[in-house]
Design an enzyme around this catalytic site. Sequence first.
Site, mmCIF file in Angstrom:
data_model
loop_
_atom_site.group_PDB
_atom_site.id
_atom_site.type_symbol
_atom_site.label_atom_id
_atom_site.label_comp_id
_atom_site.label_asym_id
_atom_site.label_seq_id
_atom_site.Cartn_x
_atom_site.Cartn_y
_atom_site.Cartn_z
ATOM 1 N N CYS A 138 1.007 -1.278 0.013
ATOM 2 C CA CYS A 138 -0.316 0.193 0.225
ATOM 3 C C CYS A 138 0.936 0.917 0.650
ATOM 4 O O CYS A 138 0.032 1.971 -0.076
ATOM 5 C CB CYS A 138 -1.127 -0.508 1.782
ATOM 6 S SG CYS A 138 -2.039 -1.119 1.216
ATOM 7 N N HIS A 158 -3.113 6.027 2.576
ATOM 8 C CA HIS A 158 -3.594 5.125 1.851
ATOM 9 C C HIS A 158 -5.088 5.453 2.153
ATOM 10 O O HIS A 158 -5.787 4.741 4.088
ATOM 11 C CB HIS A 158 -2.966 4.281 2.866
ATOM 12 C CG HIS A 158 -3.435 2.457 1.947
ATOM 13 N ND1 HIS A 158 -3.937 2.134 0.780
ATOM 14 C CD2 HIS A 158 -3.143 1.641 2.928
ATOM 15 C CE1 HIS A 158 -4.271 1.555 1.066
ATOM 16 N NE2 HIS A 158 -3.740 1.079 1.960
ATOM 17 N N ASN A 211 -9.984 0.159 -0.776
ATOM 18 C CA ASN A 211 -8.667 0.129 -0.995
ATOM 19 C C ASN A 211 -7.942 -0.889 -1.975
ATOM 20 O O ASN A 211 -8.419 -1.885 -2.423
ATOM 21 C CB ASN A 211 -8.585 -1.297 0.266
ATOM 22 C CG ASN A 211 -7.576 -0.723 0.982
ATOM 23 O OD1 ASN A 211 -6.184 -0.889 -0.390
ATOM 24 N ND2 ASN A 211 -6.891 -1.723 1.108
#
Length: 321
Positions: free
Chosen positions: A122, A247, A277
Amino acid sequence: MTLSLTTGPAGTRILGLGHYRPTNVVTNHDLIARGVDTDDAWIKSRVGIAERRWADPDETVVDMAEQAGSKALAASGVSPEDVDLVIVATCTMPTPVPGAAPNVATRLGIDSPGAYDVNSGCSGFVYAVNAASAAVLTGQARHALVIASERFSGWLDMADRSTCIILGDGAGAAVVGPSDSPGFGPVVWGSDGAQYDTVTIDEQSRFFRQEGQAVYRWATGEMAPVALEACERAGVAIEDIAAFVPHQANLRIIDALARRIGLPNAVVARDIETSGNTSAATIPLALSRMVERGEVPSGAPVLLLGFGAGLAFAGQVVLAP
C-alpha cells in the site's frame, strides 16, 4: 579511480496525474446478493465503503496501468519520446515474472526506457515516485512515468467478509519531471518487519488475508508522527497543507489520522467510499480525482501517507501539479 557522475535539474515535481477505475461498480448490496454474510450498514460503519470497482474478467493490471499512464502523460504535456523511465507499483500481478513496467511502456509508445516494478504494498506509490524523482534529479532520466495499478478482485475469498468487502481494482499515475525548485519534500519512510505477516496472500489458497485489528492499531498509533515529520522536514506548516491523501485503507483510519495530525485547512481524501481499497493505487487515484475536481490548487502542498503490507510506510509532502 574516480567515476563520473551525471547531474540533473535543481528540483523535480509532479507534472501531471491520471487515473483509471473499471466500469464495473460493485455496491454493498451487490455483495449481499452474491452471498456475502454482511449488510450495507455494517460495511459503512466498519470501513466506510459504499461501492468499489472490480475489473472485468479479461481486464488486467497492465490494461489499467496503460489507461492511467496515458492520462497522466496527456495531463503533463510530456510526450512518450521524452520519458526515460517507467516504474509500476503493484502487488497483484498474476505471476511474479514478467513485470508490468516493460509491457506498459511499449503499449504507451515509450521506446526502450528503464522499466521495473515496485512491490511495497500500500505504500508502493510513494516509494516508486521517490525513485523516479531521484532518477531525474541525478540526470538518469529526463522524465519518469510512475503508475500504481492493482487488481485485487482476482485474490478475494468471498467467504471472508472482513476482506472481500474492502478491496477494489484501479490505477493511478504521475509524470515526474524537472523543476526550477523542489516539488518533493524529503520522504519519511520505514517498516515494521516484526509484523510482516499481518497482510499476506495465503500460499495455499491464494486468497488475500489481513489481521485487520492489528493493522488498525498500528496505523492509527504509529502513522501520525510520520506525517508530522514529513511536514517538518519539508518546512511546511500543518496549517499550509492543502490536501491530505493517505492510503485509503479504511475510513475510520483516515479520519483518526486526520484528527491526530490536525489539518485545519486541508481537504481530506475519502476516495475509499466509492473506489474501495486499491492498495498501491489508492494515493495517486485519489489525488488525481481531487485535482480533476478542482479541490487542490496547482502548486499547493499535499501530504501523502502510504502504509500497509510489510508493514512498510512512507510519508511525504509534494506540490500539486
